[in-house]
Design a protein around this motif. Structure first.
Motif, PDB file in Angstrom:
ATOM      1  N   VAL A 105       0.846  -1.197   0.000  1.00  0.00           N
ATOM      2  CA  VAL A 105       0.000   0.000   0.000  1.00  0.00           C
ATOM      3  C   VAL A 105       0.879   1.244   0.000  1.00  0.00           C
ATOM      4  O   VAL A 105       0.637   2.197  -0.752  1.00  0.00           O
ATOM      5  N   LYS A 106       1.920   1.235   0.812  1.00  0.00           N
ATOM      6  CA  LYS A 106       2.851   2.371   0.871  1.00  0.00           C
ATOM      7  C   LYS A 106       3.450   2.620  -0.513  1.00  0.00           C
ATOM      8  O   LYS A 106       3.524   3.764  -0.974  1.00  0.00           O
ATOM      9  N   SER A 107       3.873   1.564  -1.177  1.00  0.00           N
ATOM     10  CA  SER A 107       4.466   1.669  -2.514  1.00  0.00           C
ATOM     11  C   SER A 107       3.455   2.230  -3.514  1.00  0.00           C
ATOM     12  O   SER A 107       3.793   3.084  -4.345  1.00  0.00           O
ATOM     13  N   ILE A 108       2.222   1.772  -3.458  1.00  0.00           N
ATOM     14  CA  ILE A 108       1.169   2.238  -4.367  1.00  0.00           C
ATOM     15  C   ILE A 108       0.915   3.727  -4.152  1.00  0.00           C
ATOM     16  O   ILE A 108       0.824   4.505  -5.106  1.00  0.00           O
ATOM     17  N   VAL A 109       0.812   4.138  -2.891  1.00  0.00           N
ATOM     18  CA  VAL A 109       0.555   5.545  -2.559  1.00  0.00           C
ATOM     19  C   VAL A 109       1.722   6.423  -3.013  1.00  0.00           C
ATOM     20  O   VAL A 109       1.515   7.488  -3.615  1.00  0.00           O
ATOM     21  N   GLU A 110       2.949   5.980  -2.756  1.00  0.00           N
ATOM     22  CA  GLU A 110       4.123   6.757  -3.166  1.00  0.00           C
ATOM     23  C   GLU A 110       4.215   6.882  -4.684  1.00  0.00           C
ATOM     24  O   GLU A 110       4.531   7.954  -5.205  1.00  0.00           O
ATOM     25  N   ARG A 111       3.933   5.794  -5.388  1.00  0.00           N
ATOM     26  CA  ARG A 111       3.970   5.822  -6.854  1.00  0.00           C
ATOM     27  C   ARG A 111       2.915   6.793  -7.393  1.00  0.00           C
ATOM     28  O   ARG A 111       3.191   7.595  -8.284  1.00  0.00           O
ATOM     29  N   TYR A 112       1.725   6.767  -6.837  1.00  0.00           N
ATOM     30  CA  TYR A 112       0.665   7.675  -7.278  1.00  0.00           C
ATOM     31  C   TYR A 112       1.064   9.128  -7.001  1.00  0.00           C
ATOM     32  O   TYR A 112       0.917   9.985  -7.867  1.00  0.00           O
ATOM     33  N   ALA A 113       1.552   9.385  -5.797  1.00  0.00           N
ATOM     34  CA  ALA A 113       1.937  10.755  -5.422  1.00  0.00           C
ATOM     35  C   ALA A 113       3.038  11.289  -6.342  1.00  0.00           C
ATOM     36  O   ALA A 113       3.022  12.453  -6.736  1.00  0.00           O
ATOM     37  N   LYS A 114       3.978  10.429  -6.698  1.00  0.00           N
ATOM     38  CA  LYS A 114       5.073  10.839  -7.584  1.00  0.00           C
ATOM     39  C   LYS A 114       4.556  11.167  -8.985  1.00  0.00           C
ATOM     40  O   LYS A 114       4.938  12.169  -9.582  1.00  0.00           O
ATOM     41  N   ASN A 115       3.653  10.341  -9.503  1.00  0.00           N
ATOM     42  CA  ASN A 115       3.124  10.530 -10.856  1.00  0.00           C
ATOM     43  C   ASN A 115       2.128  11.674 -10.977  1.00  0.00           C
ATOM     44  O   ASN A 115       1.962  12.241 -12.048  1.00  0.00           O
ATOM     45  N   HIS A 116       1.427  11.982  -9.887  1.00  0.00           N
ATOM     46  CA  HIS A 116       0.359  12.983  -9.949  1.00  0.00           C
ATOM     47  C   HIS A 116       0.634  14.227  -9.102  1.00  0.00           C
ATOM     48  O   HIS A 116      -0.208  15.111  -9.030  1.00  0.00           O
ATOM     49  N   GLN A 117       1.760  14.278  -8.445  1.00  0.00           N
ATOM     50  CA  GLN A 117       2.110  15.394  -7.554  1.00  0.00           C
ATOM     51  C   GLN A 117       0.979  15.698  -6.565  1.00  0.00           C
ATOM     52  O   GLN A 117       0.685  16.849  -6.255  1.00  0.00           O
TER      53      GLN A 117
END
Length: 172
Positions: A105-117
């Motif tokens: 979940v942490k990885s998914i959230v971090e990936r989303y935050a990085k891609n969408h700012q």
């Protein structure tokens, strides 16, 4: 029976009737709550926990008010393969309970935050709500901001067909 014994019996009995009434009310309340829990396909403890679990309705999610959303399906891989809401990620409840899922979940959230700012809102769902309520507790206890989709994929499918998912939900 002597008069003293009779008075003692009557004084003790005076407390039995209210005690019986309170006990009957407790049993009736537990019975009604158990019926509601059964109707929602949840155990009684999980049903009671659901009252304090942050939830979002199908209508609220579909309205687009939440711009940054990550959907996480906490069901089994077999259930996910059979049907899931488009753009959702699979992180089964047993993995979340075993900490492996929390890292996913942490990885998914971090990936989303990085891609969408933007930091996303994590929306958990399962079939009807029981597993997502449990997963919500595990994740929120570890500092994640999560909400549960009321009614799960069952309620979602009552309103939207699979082909409509991408029209209703924002892209990943």
């Amino acid at each position: 029976m002597q008069i003293g014994d009779f008075r003692q019996f009557v004084s003790k009995r005076r407390y039995l009737i209210p005690l019986a009434l309170v006990g009957s009310l407790l049993v009736a309340t537990a019975g009604v709550l158990s019926i509601f829990a059964y109707q929602h396909q949840m155990s009684l403890p999980v049903y009671l926990q659901s009252f304090s679990t942050p939830q979002i309705s199908i209508e609220e999610l579909a309205s687009g008010k939440l711009r940054s959303v990550v959907l996480i399906d906490v069901r089994s891989p077999e259930e996910y393969a059979e049907d899931h809401i488009a753009n959702s990620e699979l992180v089964p409840l047993p993995e979340i309970e075993g900490e492996v899922g929390i890292q996913r979940v942490k990885s998914i959230v971090e990936r989303y935050a990085k891609n969408h700012q933007a930091k996303p809102t994590v929306v958990l769902y399962c079939t009807s709500g029981m597993r997502s309520v449990k997963a919500n507790k595990y994740l929120s206890d570890r500092g994640y901001q999560v909400i549960t989709l009321t009614g799960g994929v069952t309620a979602w499918r009552k309103q939207f067909m699979r082909s409509q998912d991408l029209q209703v939900l924002p892209a990943k």
